[in-house]
Design a protein around this motif. Structure first.
Motif, PDB file in Angstrom:
ATOM      1  N   ARG A 167      -1.228   1.436  -7.747  1.00 37.05           N
ATOM      2  CA  ARG A 167      -1.278   1.864  -6.343  1.00 37.05           C
ATOM      3  C   ARG A 167      -1.804   3.282  -6.186  1.00 37.05           C
ATOM      4  O   ARG A 167      -1.874   3.790  -5.070  1.00 37.05           O
ATOM      5  CB  ARG A 167       0.104   1.763  -5.707  1.00 37.05           C
ATOM      6  CG  ARG A 167       0.593   0.348  -5.568  1.00 37.05           C
ATOM      7  CD  ARG A 167       1.893   0.280  -4.854  1.00 37.05           C
ATOM      8  NE  ARG A 167       2.412  -1.084  -4.857  1.00 37.05           N
ATOM      9  CZ  ARG A 167       3.468  -1.462  -4.171  1.00 37.05           C
ATOM     10  NH1 ARG A 167       4.141  -0.585  -3.450  1.00 37.05           N
ATOM     11  NH2 ARG A 167       3.873  -2.696  -4.238  1.00 37.05           N
ATOM     12  N   GLY A 168      -2.138   3.924  -7.277  1.00 39.08           N
ATOM     13  CA  GLY A 168      -2.744   5.250  -7.177  1.00 39.08           C
ATOM     14  C   GLY A 168      -1.823   6.385  -7.567  1.00 39.08           C
ATOM     15  O   GLY A 168      -2.173   7.544  -7.366  1.00 39.08           O
ATOM     16  N   ILE A 228       7.284   2.242  -3.829  1.00 38.38           N
ATOM     17  CA  ILE A 228       7.321   1.940  -5.257  1.00 38.38           C
ATOM     18  C   ILE A 228       7.928   3.091  -6.038  1.00 38.38           C
ATOM     19  O   ILE A 228       8.614   2.885  -7.043  1.00 38.38           O
ATOM     20  CB  ILE A 228       5.912   1.534  -5.781  1.00 38.38           C
ATOM     21  CG1 ILE A 228       6.013   0.789  -7.109  1.00 38.38           C
ATOM     22  CG2 ILE A 228       5.006   2.715  -5.914  1.00 38.38           C
ATOM     23  CD1 ILE A 228       6.487  -0.597  -7.003  1.00 38.38           C
ATOM     24  N   THR A 229       7.726   4.330  -5.579  1.00 38.94           N
ATOM     25  CA  THR A 229       8.348   5.494  -6.225  1.00 38.94           C
ATOM     26  C   THR A 229       9.864   5.446  -6.081  1.00 38.94           C
ATOM     27  O   THR A 229      10.589   5.707  -7.040  1.00 38.94           O
ATOM     28  CB  THR A 229       7.795   6.793  -5.621  1.00 38.94           C
ATOM     29  OG1 THR A 229       6.379   6.804  -5.753  1.00 38.94           O
ATOM     30  CG2 THR A 229       8.380   8.012  -6.306  1.00 38.94           C
ATOM     31  N   TYR A 285       6.418   0.826 -13.174  1.00 37.81           N
ATOM     32  CA  TYR A 285       5.561   1.993 -13.392  1.00 37.81           C
ATOM     33  C   TYR A 285       4.090   1.587 -13.414  1.00 37.81           C
ATOM     34  O   TYR A 285       3.238   2.307 -12.883  1.00 37.81           O
ATOM     35  CB  TYR A 285       5.940   2.702 -14.697  1.00 37.81           C
ATOM     36  CG  TYR A 285       5.062   3.877 -15.008  1.00 37.81           C
ATOM     37  CD1 TYR A 285       5.170   5.051 -14.265  1.00 37.81           C
ATOM     38  CD2 TYR A 285       4.120   3.824 -16.025  1.00 37.81           C
ATOM     39  CE1 TYR A 285       4.360   6.141 -14.529  1.00 37.81           C
ATOM     40  CE2 TYR A 285       3.308   4.903 -16.305  1.00 37.81           C
ATOM     41  CZ  TYR A 285       3.434   6.060 -15.553  1.00 37.81           C
ATOM     42  OH  TYR A 285       2.620   7.128 -15.818  1.00 37.81           O
ATOM     43  N   ARG A 286       3.789   0.443 -14.007  1.00 32.95           N
ATOM     44  CA  ARG A 286       2.405  -0.049 -13.995  1.00 32.95           C
ATOM     45  C   ARG A 286       1.953  -0.360 -12.577  1.00 32.95           C
ATOM     46  O   ARG A 286       0.806  -0.082 -12.213  1.00 32.95           O
ATOM     47  CB  ARG A 286       2.280  -1.285 -14.879  1.00 32.95           C
ATOM     48  CG  ARG A 286       2.328  -0.922 -16.349  1.00 32.95           C
ATOM     49  CD  ARG A 286       2.018  -2.060 -17.254  1.00 32.95           C
ATOM     50  NE  ARG A 286       0.765  -2.719 -16.891  1.00 32.95           N
ATOM     51  CZ  ARG A 286       0.463  -3.949 -17.239  1.00 32.95           C
ATOM     52  NH1 ARG A 286       1.295  -4.663 -17.953  1.00 32.95           N
ATOM     53  NH2 ARG A 286      -0.683  -4.488 -16.872  1.00 32.95           N
ATOM     54  N   ASP A 297       0.802  -1.214   0.000  1.00 33.95           N
ATOM     55  CA  ASP A 297       0.000   0.000   0.000  1.00 33.95           C
ATOM     56  C   ASP A 297       0.843   1.275   0.000  1.00 33.95           C
ATOM     57  O   ASP A 297       0.303   2.370  -0.059  1.00 33.95           O
ATOM     58  CB  ASP A 297      -0.940   0.010   1.204  1.00 33.95           C
ATOM     59  CG  ASP A 297      -0.190  -0.100   2.519  1.00 33.95           C
ATOM     60  OD1 ASP A 297       0.964  -0.559   2.502  1.00 33.95           O
ATOM     61  OD2 ASP A 297      -0.765   0.275   3.559  1.00 33.95           O
ATOM     62  N   SER A 298       2.153   1.144   0.026  1.00 35.21           N
ATOM     63  CA  SER A 298       3.041   2.303   0.109  1.00 35.21           C
ATOM     64  C   SER A 298       3.377   2.839  -1.281  1.00 35.21           C
ATOM     65  O   SER A 298       3.999   2.151  -2.096  1.00 35.21           O
ATOM     66  CB  SER A 298       4.331   1.930   0.844  1.00 35.21           C
ATOM     67  OG  SER A 298       5.234   3.005   0.820  1.00 35.21           O
TER      68      SER A 298
END
Length: 110
Positions: free
Chosen positions: A107-108, A47-48, A101-102, A42-43
């Motif tokens: 994840r928003g 992922i960024t 990136y997908r 959820d973070s």
């Protein structure tokens, strides 16, 4: 799967000590952030950071391989394999960046 493939290719790329330690540290630290991004689904920050790290290692891998590529006289079979795996890892990173990136979009992220 992305983390496992890049981990294996990085290990094989570091086999002959042809590339400097900064190659290993850079790639393995980004893979550690990738594990963090996998664990915390959820973070958005994780992922960024993983995507940014992958993009940065594309640049640093190009620099490492171009500077430390040995001349033709010093290429043994093991060194060819090692540098080949480092190049293969570099070639797979844009595909990995697209897949990450997908995940970022799922994840928003915008």
């Amino acid at each position: 799967a992305i983390i496992l493939v890049h981990w294996l290719l990085t290990v094989w790329g570091c086999m002959n000590y042809m590339l400097p330690l900064s190659y290993a540290w850079g790639n393995f630290s980004v893979l550690a952030v990738g594990i963090w991004a996998t664990v915390q689904r959820d973070s958005l920050d994780a992922i960024t950071m993983f995507l940014t790290g992958l993009l940065l290692t594309v640049l640093t891998d190009i620099i490492h391989i171009s500077i430390f590529y040995p001349s033709h006289d010093f290429l043994s079979g093991a060194k060819r394999f090692s540098i080949g795996m480092a190049i293969f890892s570099l070639l797979l990173k844009p595909v990995s960046c697209y897949l990450v990136y997908r995940m970022y979009r799922e994840r928003g992220g915008e």
